[in-house]
Scaffold this active site. Structure first.
Site, PDB file in Angstrom:
ATOM      1  N   GLY A  26    -116.561 -61.913 -35.842  1.00  0.00           N
ATOM      2  CA  GLY A  26    -116.712 -63.074 -36.709  1.00  0.00           C
ATOM      3  C   GLY A  26    -117.758 -64.041 -36.190  1.00  0.00           C
ATOM      4  O   GLY A  26    -118.533 -64.613 -36.955  1.00  0.00           O
ATOM      5  N   ARG A  30    -120.474 -64.134 -30.265  1.00  0.00           N
ATOM      6  CA  ARG A  30    -119.884 -62.890 -29.784  1.00  0.00           C
ATOM      7  C   ARG A  30    -120.783 -61.701 -30.124  1.00  0.00           C
ATOM      8  O   ARG A  30    -120.856 -60.738 -29.377  1.00  0.00           O
ATOM      9  CB  ARG A  30    -118.476 -62.692 -30.356  1.00  0.00           C
ATOM     10  N   ARG A  49    -129.186 -68.217 -41.474  1.00  0.00           N
ATOM     11  CA  ARG A  49    -128.008 -69.081 -41.349  1.00  0.00           C
ATOM     12  C   ARG A  49    -127.336 -68.969 -39.982  1.00  0.00           C
ATOM     13  O   ARG A  49    -126.153 -69.275 -39.818  1.00  0.00           O
ATOM     14  CB  ARG A  49    -126.988 -68.778 -42.449  1.00  0.00           C
ATOM     15  N   ARG A  93    -115.135 -53.815 -37.862  1.00  0.00           N
ATOM     16  CA  ARG A  93    -114.825 -55.207 -37.537  1.00  0.00           C
ATOM     17  C   ARG A  93    -114.167 -55.273 -36.174  1.00  0.00           C
ATOM     18  O   ARG A  93    -113.230 -54.514 -35.878  1.00  0.00           O
ATOM     19  CB  ARG A  93    -113.889 -55.804 -38.593  1.00  0.00           C
ATOM     20  N   SER A  96    -110.126 -60.977 -33.662  1.00  0.00           N
ATOM     21  CA  SER A  96    -108.812 -61.328 -33.135  1.00  0.00           C
ATOM     22  C   SER A  96    -107.794 -61.310 -34.262  1.00  0.00           C
ATOM     23  O   SER A  96    -108.131 -61.390 -35.441  1.00  0.00           O
ATOM     24  CB  SER A  96    -108.842 -62.706 -32.474  1.00  0.00           C
ATOM     25  N   ASP A 210    -102.837 -64.138 -29.975  1.00  0.00           N
ATOM     26  CA  ASP A 210    -101.664 -65.005 -29.972  1.00  0.00           C
ATOM     27  C   ASP A 210    -100.560 -64.307 -30.756  1.00  0.00           C
ATOM     28  O   ASP A 210    -100.820 -63.363 -31.502  1.00  0.00           O
ATOM     29  CB  ASP A 210    -101.984 -66.363 -30.602  1.00  0.00           C
ATOM     30  N   ARG A 223    -108.883 -64.113 -23.255  1.00  0.00           N
ATOM     31  CA  ARG A 223    -109.451 -63.623 -24.516  1.00  0.00           C
ATOM     32  C   ARG A 223    -110.754 -62.875 -24.259  1.00  0.00           C
ATOM     33  O   ARG A 223    -110.999 -61.808 -24.814  1.00  0.00           O
ATOM     34  CB  ARG A 223    -109.719 -64.799 -25.469  1.00  0.00           C
TER      35      ARG A 223
END
Length: 241
Positions: A26, A30, A49, A93, A96, A210, A223
């Site tokens: 996302g 990353r 963008r 994809r 998380s 989580d 993470r």
């Protein structure tokens, strides 16, 4: 490598283009991390963008990584353009998810065999019923094999792709929990539907950051380390295609 095009959201910077497999986190940062950490000779090929896309090689195979942004409208745009205008065949994809099932633990990897949703995304297809978005089996079985090869904990099953992060109903997730949904995220269903409509392949691999019902969460360092395992799984799948 891919076909070349210019769309409202992707403008290939040079003649490299995209590999036939694209990893989609996302977060644009990353995407940059994956490119700099894992890919050889990675070059920035899109930055419209600030949605950074890179192409390099992994184990000698051309592989791309590009951010999707957050939510189904965002990944819907980018995956549609990659599939339909840039010759991309496979999108994985990497993101998380909030754990939901009792036997899901922090740091587990969820491989989304299906993606339930509360989104209206499927309405565009004008189907006489409810469509069930599912992953491409070839990508899924390769991901399972890679998880077993490197010895990480994983579960295969349903994700919930939700349009809402801060839900007004505090009991919103209870019904999905009763139906055995493993975790909640926000993108997989739209990706799976775009892949089906285009005759392409898609898979969502998510790390549990989580647990929604138990109130557990990883800190920032944990993470980062856990997400690296997920990235390795996805990259090895990409290199095997």
């Amino acid at each position: 490598m891919s076909n070349f095009a210019v769309t409202p959201h992707i403008n290939v910077a040079d003649d490299i283009g995209f590999g036939k497999t694209v990893l989609m986190p996302g977060d644009p940062l990353r995407s940059k991390f994956v490119a700099e950490t894992f890919l050889t000779d990675a070059k920035l090929v899109n930055n419209v963008r600030g949605i950074q896309g890179y192409t390099g090689t992994y184990k000698g195979v051309p592989v791309s990584v590009m951010a999707s942004g957050m939510g189904m409208p965002s990944i819907g745009i980018y995956s549609y353009e990659l599939y339909n205008f840039f010759g991309v065949e496979n999108i994985i994809r990497i993101g998380s998810a909030g754990g939901l099932a009792d036997d899901i633990q922090l740091r587990d990897i969820i491989i989304g065999m299906g993606a339930c949703t509360n989104s209206n995304y499927q309405a565009q297809y004008k189907l006489n019923g409810s469509y069930s978005p599912i992953a491409s089996f070839d990508l899924l079985r390769r991901a399972v094999s890679e998880c077993e090869a490197i010895g990480v904990r994983y579960k295969v099953g349903n994700l919930l792709s939700s349009d809402v992060f801060y839900h007004a109903d505090p009991n919103f997730n209870n019904g999905w929990y009763r139906m055995g949904v493993l975790g909640v995220e926000m993108e997989a269903a739209a990706l799976y539907m775009n892949a089906a409509a285009a005759g392409k392949n898609a898979l969502a691999i998510c790390t549990v950051s989580d647990h929604i019902l138990r109130g557990e969460a990883l800190d920032a360092d944990a993470r980062q380390n856990t997400f690296t395992d997920m990235m390795s799984v996805a990259l090895n799948v990409a290199a095997s295609m």
